[in-house]
Design an enzyme around this catalytic site. Structure first.
Site, PDB file in Angstrom:
ATOM      1  N   GLY A  13       4.695   5.703  -6.718  1.00 24.64           N
ATOM      2  CA  GLY A  13       5.568   6.537  -5.898  1.00 24.64           C
ATOM      3  C   GLY A  13       6.104   5.823  -4.675  1.00 24.64           C
ATOM      4  CB  VAL A  23      -1.908  11.025   4.665  1.00 27.93           C
ATOM      5  CG1 VAL A  23      -0.721  11.821   4.125  1.00 27.93           C
ATOM      6  CG2 VAL A  23      -1.993  11.201   6.177  1.00 27.93           C
ATOM      7  CB  CYS A  73      -5.511  10.327  -9.131  1.00 30.13           C
ATOM      8  SG  CYS A  73      -5.084  11.719  -8.059  1.00 30.13           S
ATOM      9  CD  GLU A 118      -7.417   6.084   1.224  1.00 30.72           C
ATOM     10  OE1 GLU A 118      -6.316   6.261   1.757  1.00 30.72           O
ATOM     11  OE2 GLU A 118      -7.745   6.619   0.138  1.00 30.72           O
ATOM     12  CG  ASP A 171      -5.437   5.386  -8.510  1.00 29.93           C
ATOM     13  OD1 ASP A 171      -4.223   5.611  -8.610  1.00 29.93           O
ATOM     14  OD2 ASP A 171      -6.260   6.228  -8.107  1.00 29.93           O
TER      15      ASP A 171
END
Length: 274
Positions: free
Chosen positions: A250, A80, A181, A221, A188
């Site tokens: 977030g 997701v 990202c 991932e 990240d």
């Protein structure tokens, strides 16, 4: 669905009424194909998501809060997209639920549907917050090494193992993982633990390899799976496990775990940076 069609990097309208349609699934297959992963998968494992900004209303309109943890199996066809996950969780804020169990049931149903596999969901209520752990990843720190590093695009050629030496069992850690990202370019930051059994892996080369992710773009991932596959191919350990804990963004942190042998699930203790 393509990441470019996700809510990432776009102007956002924040819904405050429960809306499962906000979840944006992204197939795992595309990124896996890019690094030569097909069926059967060379690993199994879980993505551990922690959601710290979950709130809803009880039947009398009083706000409730909890920390939610999601365990998404690595064999699920989809992940997701994280901003859509944040928007989905935010949609609970002004919606009344009969109980925390009803919230958990909704979360499990919706996230499982988006991922295409059964997702385990746990809620920690405020009464349980003191039980939540904080700890650093166990292992010998690669960051102790004083070395030069000048390559910031993924380079598996740094990975070497001494196959003429006796096999070892080692757990190595570094806090120097950085990736970006693929949609927004935002950094990240993560820590990674590598446990293996096999020919001794060159520590300096392994650290330079992790540092080489610094300009790489990929979801959390995907980066962990790339690390796993590159080490497996280059160093050929008999056993391998890779576990990363990324810092929060977030209100969510994502912690992928991949292994090719049976072992207990890693604990979900937050690191200091998380």
């Amino acid at each position: 669905m393509n990441p470019e069609h996700s809510p990432l990097g776009k102007a956002t309208v924040y819904a405050n009424q429960y809306d499962a349609s906000l979840l944006f699934p992204i197939p795992r297959a595309g990124a896996r194909e890019q690094i030569g992963i097909g069926a059967p998968l060379p690993f199994f494992g879980t993505d551990i998501w922690n959601a710290y900004e979950l709130s809803w209303l009880n039947a009398r309109g009083k706000p409730q809060i909890a920390i939610a943890t999601f365990y998404v199996p690595a064999e699920s066809p989809n992940i997701v997209e994280s901003k859509s996950f944040k928007l989905y969780l935010g949609s609970f804020a002004q919606t009344a639920f009969e109980s925390a169990d009803a919230v958990r049931d909704a979360l499990k149903r919706d996230v499982s549907a988006a991922c295409g596999a059964s997702v385990t969901v746990r809620l920690a209520t405020p009464a349980e917050f003191r039980k939540l752990q904080m700890d650093e990843l166990d292992g010998l720190s690669l960051d102790r090494l004083d070395l030069d590093a000048h390559v910031y695009e993924t380079d598996p050629s740094f990975l070497t193992a001494s196959h003429d030496e006796a096999p070892v069992e080692e757990t190595l850690v570094t806090d120097l993982l950085k990736s970006n990202c693929p949609v927004t370019g935002q950094p990240d930051w993560g820590s990674v633990q590598i446990h293996y059994v096999g020919a001794p892996i060159d520590h300096a080369g392994l650290l330079r390899y992790i540092i080489s992710f610094r300009n790489h773009t990929g979801f959390h991932e995907q980066c962990v799976e790339r690390i796993f596959v590159d080490i497996l191919r280059a160093c050929q350990p008999v056993k391998l496990a890779v576990y990363a804990r990324y810092t929060r963004r977030g209100g969510l942190d994502i912690n992928p775990f991949r292994t090719n042998y049976n072992q207990p699930m890693p604990d979900n203790a937050r690191t200091a940076r998380q």
